[in-house]
Design a protein around this motif. Structure first.
Motif, short mmCIF file in Angstrom:
data_model
loop_
_atom_site.label_atom_id
_atom_site.label_comp_id
_atom_site.label_asym_id
_atom_site.label_seq_id
_atom_site.Cartn_x
_atom_site.Cartn_y
_atom_site.Cartn_z
N VAL A 49 -0.11 16.92 -14.78
CA VAL A 49 -0.39 15.91 -14.57
C VAL A 49 -1.33 15.67 -13.08
O VAL A 49 -1.17 15.92 -12.20
N SER A 50 -2.69 15.18 -13.44
CA SER A 50 -3.57 14.94 -12.55
C SER A 50 -3.43 13.21 -11.89
O SER A 50 -2.96 12.03 -12.90
N PHE A 51 -3.32 12.81 -10.45
CA PHE A 51 -3.26 11.91 -9.64
C PHE A 51 -4.32 11.50 -9.75
O PHE A 51 -5.52 12.37 -8.98
N GLN A 52 -4.82 10.10 -10.08
CA GLN A 52 -5.94 9.24 -9.66
C GLN A 52 -5.68 9.09 -8.23
O GLN A 52 -6.89 8.67 -7.83
N VAL A 53 -5.13 8.75 -7.86
CA VAL A 53 -4.40 8.79 -6.27
C VAL A 53 -3.15 9.05 -5.53
O VAL A 53 -2.49 9.30 -6.24
N LEU A 54 -3.45 9.75 -3.99
CA LEU A 54 -2.29 10.66 -3.65
C LEU A 54 -1.71 9.78 -3.16
O LEU A 54 -2.17 8.23 -2.05
N PRO A 55 0.40 9.27 -2.21
CA PRO A 55 0.32 8.99 -1.42
C PRO A 55 0.24 9.06 0.20
O PRO A 55 -0.12 10.48 -0.05
N ASP A 56 0.22 8.30 0.69
CA ASP A 56 0.55 8.85 2.20
C ASP A 56 1.08 10.00 2.79
O ASP A 56 0.57 10.82 3.33
N ASN A 57 2.12 9.27 2.21
CA ASN A 57 3.08 11.18 2.14
C ASN A 57 3.46 11.76 1.45
O ASN A 57 4.16 11.64 0.68
N LEU A 58 2.48 12.40 1.71
CA LEU A 58 2.60 13.81 0.76
C LEU A 58 3.82 14.74 0.79
O LEU A 58 4.03 14.96 -0.27
N GLN A 59 4.39 14.67 2.03
CA GLN A 59 5.49 15.87 1.91
C GLN A 59 6.64 14.62 0.87
O GLN A 59 7.15 15.42 0.45
N GLU A 60 6.89 12.87 0.83
CA GLU A 60 7.90 13.15 0.33
C GLU A 60 7.46 13.43 -1.40
O GLU A 60 8.43 13.33 -2.25
N MET A 61 6.15 13.31 -1.48
CA MET A 61 5.78 13.97 -2.77
C MET A 61 6.51 15.01 -3.35
O MET A 61 7.00 15.12 -4.25
#
Length: 132
Positions: A49-61
């Protein structure tokens, strides 16, 4: 979303974790809605899976990814300490990619695999998921 037909064709699943093809499709659709994704390297038990944008909270992701695909830590990033020990014993040098993944990682912390996953997401904006 491009690629879902491959998930359906291969019936990609993580049945040993009770993750069905439908569960994978739902998660990918959710991520596509939230982040924009493309998928590749599809087979019966894996997908990248390639993400166009990442969330601000990478810990949660990272936690969300781990809960969906435990092997990413349990058989992957969470085994980095053993891999590094083997490399050291055999006199192998750590490559630059691995060094980048280890920035800020405390291998004595039991959650070090999550931190490595976060570093990989920052660096690559993609993740390879597998269930075996």
């Amino acid at each position: 979303m491009i690629g879902l037909e491959l998930i359906k064709q291969y019936q990609t699943n993580g049945i040993n974790y009770d993750v069905t093809t439908e569960d994978i499709i739902k998660k990918l659709e959710d991520w596509h809605h939230r982040f924009g994704i493309t998928i590749s390297d599809v087979s019966y038990d894996q997908v990248t899976v390639s993400f166009q944008v990442l969330p601000d909270n990478l810990q949660e992701m990272a936690i969300e990814i781990y809960e969906f695909c435990p092997d990413i830590i349990d058989q992957g990033f969470g085994c980095m300490d053993d891999m590094l020990a083997m490399m050291s014993e055999s006199g192998q040098e750590i490559d630059e990619y691995t060094k980048a993944l280890l920035v800020g990682v405390d291998l004595d912390n039991p959650d070090f695999g999550l931190k490595i996953l976060i570093n990989a997401l920052k660096r690559e904006k993609k993740v390879s998921l597998w269930w075996d």
